[in-house]
Design an enzyme around this catalytic site. Sequence first.
Site, PDB file in Angstrom:
ATOM      1  N   GLY A 223      42.153  45.226  47.767  1.00 57.62           N
ATOM      2  CA  GLY A 223      41.859  43.796  47.838  1.00 57.62           C
ATOM      3  C   GLY A 223      42.799  42.892  47.055  1.00 57.62           C
ATOM      4  O   GLY A 223      43.200  41.834  47.543  1.00 57.62           O
ATOM      5  N   GLY A 224      43.167  43.320  45.843  1.00 58.97           N
ATOM      6  CA  GLY A 224      44.042  42.481  45.020  1.00 58.97           C
ATOM      7  C   GLY A 224      45.433  42.314  45.628  1.00 58.97           C
ATOM      8  O   GLY A 224      46.171  41.397  45.280  1.00 58.97           O
ATOM      9  N   HIS A 250      42.872  31.581  35.929  1.00 60.25           N
ATOM     10  CA  HIS A 250      42.215  32.875  36.110  1.00 60.25           C
ATOM     11  C   HIS A 250      41.001  32.891  35.184  1.00 60.25           C
ATOM     12  O   HIS A 250      41.022  33.502  34.115  1.00 60.25           O
ATOM     13  CB  HIS A 250      43.214  33.978  35.718  1.00 60.25           C
ATOM     14  CG  HIS A 250      42.787  35.358  36.068  1.00 60.25           C
ATOM     15  ND1 HIS A 250      43.198  36.467  35.374  1.00 60.25           N
ATOM     16  CD2 HIS A 250      41.998  35.831  37.056  1.00 60.25           C
ATOM     17  CE1 HIS A 250      42.685  37.554  35.917  1.00 60.25           C
ATOM     18  NE2 HIS A 250      41.943  37.198  36.937  1.00 60.25           N
ATOM     19  N   CYS A 274      38.114  42.976  30.681  1.00 61.71           N
ATOM     20  CA  CYS A 274      37.915  42.597  29.277  1.00 61.71           C
ATOM     21  C   CYS A 274      36.611  41.831  29.087  1.00 61.71           C
ATOM     22  O   CYS A 274      36.466  41.052  28.144  1.00 61.71           O
ATOM     23  CB  CYS A 274      39.089  41.775  28.774  1.00 61.71           C
ATOM     24  SG  CYS A 274      40.599  42.727  28.685  1.00 61.71           S
ATOM     25  N   ASP A 291      36.027  34.458  38.640  1.00 59.33           N
ATOM     26  CA  ASP A 291      37.447  34.846  38.651  1.00 59.33           C
ATOM     27  C   ASP A 291      38.449  33.685  38.668  1.00 59.33           C
ATOM     28  O   ASP A 291      39.434  33.739  37.962  1.00 59.33           O
ATOM     29  CB  ASP A 291      37.719  35.773  39.836  1.00 59.33           C
ATOM     30  CG  ASP A 291      38.992  36.600  39.676  1.00 59.33           C
ATOM     31  OD1 ASP A 291      39.331  36.972  38.542  1.00 59.33           O
ATOM     32  OD2 ASP A 291      39.655  36.852  40.689  1.00 59.33           O
ATOM     33  N   ARG A 388      35.127  48.841  43.180  1.00 55.95           N
ATOM     34  CA  ARG A 388      34.596  47.472  43.151  1.00 55.95           C
ATOM     35  C   ARG A 388      33.440  47.262  44.114  1.00 55.95           C
ATOM     36  O   ARG A 388      33.165  48.097  44.975  1.00 55.95           O
ATOM     37  CB  ARG A 388      35.726  46.491  43.462  1.00 55.95           C
ATOM     38  CG  ARG A 388      36.779  46.523  42.352  1.00 55.95           C
ATOM     39  CD  ARG A 388      37.706  45.363  42.386  1.00 55.95           C
ATOM     40  NE  ARG A 388      38.570  45.418  41.207  1.00 55.95           N
ATOM     41  CZ  ARG A 388      38.670  44.446  40.313  1.00 55.95           C
ATOM     42  NH1 ARG A 388      37.974  43.346  40.436  1.00 55.95           N
ATOM     43  NH2 ARG A 388      39.478  44.574  39.280  1.00 55.95           N
ATOM     44  N   ARG A 420      41.566  42.125  24.960  1.00 56.32           N
ATOM     45  CA  ARG A 420      41.128  43.412  24.442  1.00 56.32           C
ATOM     46  C   ARG A 420      41.998  43.700  23.217  1.00 56.32           C
ATOM     47  O   ARG A 420      43.135  44.126  23.346  1.00 56.32           O
ATOM     48  CB  ARG A 420      41.335  44.460  25.541  1.00 56.32           C
ATOM     49  CG  ARG A 420      40.785  45.820  25.279  1.00 56.32           C
ATOM     50  CD  ARG A 420      40.969  46.705  26.496  1.00 56.32           C
ATOM     51  NE  ARG A 420      39.944  46.470  27.495  1.00 56.32           N
ATOM     52  CZ  ARG A 420      38.801  47.136  27.579  1.00 56.32           C
ATOM     53  NH1 ARG A 420      38.542  48.108  26.731  1.00 56.32           N
ATOM     54  NH2 ARG A 420      37.921  46.850  28.512  1.00 56.32           N
TER      55      ARG A 420
HETATM   56  C1  SPV Z   1      41.781  41.170  38.627  1.00 51.56           C
HETATM   57  O1  SPV Z   1      42.333  42.277  38.508  1.00 51.56           O
HETATM   58  O2  SPV Z   1      41.993  40.230  37.843  1.00 51.56           O
HETATM   59  C2  SPV Z   1      40.810  40.952  39.707  1.00 51.56           C
HETATM   60  C3  SPV Z   1      40.810  41.883  40.817  1.00 51.56           C
HETATM   61  O3  SPV Z   1      40.097  39.992  39.702  1.00 51.56           O
HETATM   62  S1  SPV Z   1      42.195  41.657  41.798  1.00 51.56           S
HETATM   63  O4  SPV Z   1      41.743  41.057  43.034  1.00 51.56           O
HETATM   64  O5  SPV Z   1      42.768  42.961  42.005  1.00 51.56           O
HETATM   65  O6  SPV Z   1      43.124  40.773  41.130  1.00 51.56           O
HETATM   66 MN    MN Z   2      40.861  38.497  38.308  1.00 46.96          MN
END
Ligand code: SPV
Ligand code: MN
Length: 624
Positions: A223-224, A250, A274, A291, A388, A420
């Site tokens: 997905g990312g 973010h 985190c 997010d 996820r 972290r």
């Molecule tokens: C992140 O890794 O910050 C996420 C998942 O929210 S991703 O869609 O892979 O970015």
């Molecule tokens: Mn993210």
Amino acid sequence: MMNDALKKLEELLEKEQFEKIKAISNPYLHSFLAEWIEWLEPSKVYVCTDSEYDEEYVRWKALYYGEEKMLETPRHTVHYDNYYDQARDKQNTKLLVPKGINLPFLNTMDREEGLREIKEIMKGIMRGKELFIGFFVLGPKNSVFTIPAVQLTDSAYVMHSEFLLYRKGYEEFKRLGPTRNFLKFVHSAGELDERKTSKNLDKRRIYIDLVDETVYSANTQYGGNTIGLKKLAFRLTIQRAVREGWLSEHMFLMRVNGPNGRKTYFTGAYPSMCGKTSTAMIPWENIVGDDLVFIKNLDGVARAVNVEIGVFGIIEGINQKDDPIIWQVLHSPVEIIFSNVLVKDGKPYWNGMGIEIPDEGENHSGKWWRGKRDAEGKEIPPSHKNARFTVRLEAFPNLDREALENPCGVEVGGMIFGGRDPDTWPPVRESFNWDHGVITMGAALESETTAATLGKEGVRAFNPMSILDFLSVHIGDYLRNYLEFGRKLKKTPKIFAVNYFLRENGQWLNEKLDKAVWLKWMELRVHNDVGAIETPIGYIPRYEDLKVLFRQVLNKDYSREDYEKQFKIRVPELLAKIDRIWKIYEPIDNIPEELFQELEKERKRILEAREKYGDYISPFALEK
Ligand code: SPV
Ligand code: MN
């Protein structure tokens, strides 16, 4: 009169699909679609409108093509990504920029060369496959925040995910007519193996064209790397935000409930894994988003919206005790896509779920049994660390629906930065002012790396505003925009930094839910309801206030010893950190002068305190 692109589309599409495109009178959209459909050569094209039927069609196709499988609970499905395609691929994610542009820290590539390469990889890549076209918006519809986007993908799983995560935008595209203002995403999972996962990972590419506001993603499903409106769009909206003077961040967005029904909204930036999602989902507070946010200056007030309407959350460690709300959602018959979890007899299982996990089943490695090893000899856990769940926010009983839907967003009371960090920052502190917070908390954020990206874990990494993986402009321009954004506000949000990961002798200094107390303290500080102790690095809570809050929030005793251990000012570590951050920024051109000034002032304050109190300073010593 039909333009050439529309004529081409009429040839390429079945009549019913063509009519749906024709109803949007936008020649820029038509040319883009005509060019790419011809290039990708799908054997079939399906255009999604905002109708329930089209959404159902996509949901069904994800099952029909085997990218998802049904689980026992109604509306639950599981999706697998290739064993080596489980996270964002930083190495092969590149910003395509014109010659002569220098973006420090960022993975860039000459635009012409990148476009040539990706076009070649994607030529005819959808042969024998169905292409889905979807229309969505980022942010609420019909508001100053709205950004429309179109997604092309041959993955029904990707389109299905977008239906869960974003507001539908077909009608919005119709309403907008001939605008160029939309973002474009072209994705292909490429050839699939027998498990329906992307096969040609050596040709995995995620190329972000900053000039044309288009992102190309090929030979990946995670997905990312593929969900255009999520992290791919994010690169494009950061660029827009910096150009136009707002913030694309973010961050989660949540409501913290203060005394007498007071509602205070916070945004929070934390690198992946985190504590961002679990903070936003504290049961007695209210979630708006987990997010991505847009923050704009509306009449002198910073107001934020959630870019999304769903959650693509990490499932590892979610258990009934620590995350009762998510647990409840994951066990209710709402629409959910589980990815890269273990499945046995139609039930999903994941690491750290707090119940017994079967010794065999199916997971991201295929058929799985306890003790199974991968090609590198590494033991394969039941679920991947970055496994996820994808679900709409409306499934959450503590959703602040009004805040999610308000086209003007909500007023931001506080902004939180968290990483972290084993040994430097106290659990919570407040900055002296906007610039101090932006520089010493946001721009100086560091965090140990996690499994959310491919690569080594547990290394302390510089990650300003937890945005480094997604930054698409020069860091100096990004920070200058941040500083200026605050200056133009009549009322600036307070800035805080948190650290949930302090360790001493290998032991955590805090419990998982302590963060709920820090939130309540920050809420009180936003309204100046409690005092604080001034330290060289900002304001920290007084013991007496935390003691009351621990009792109220968690019904727990909070000892002076715990407080002193957690909140002591660690001079050597803090000075080392300033040196690290200074060295990172020093060689870069175009960094705002304020950055070095703020760091220097902080260093001086710390050195002065050391003169008086020594290397490790008890918070009690600083209390006046
Ligand atoms: C992140 O890794 O910050 C996420 C998942 O929210 S991703 O869609 O892979 O970015
Ligand atoms: Mn993210």
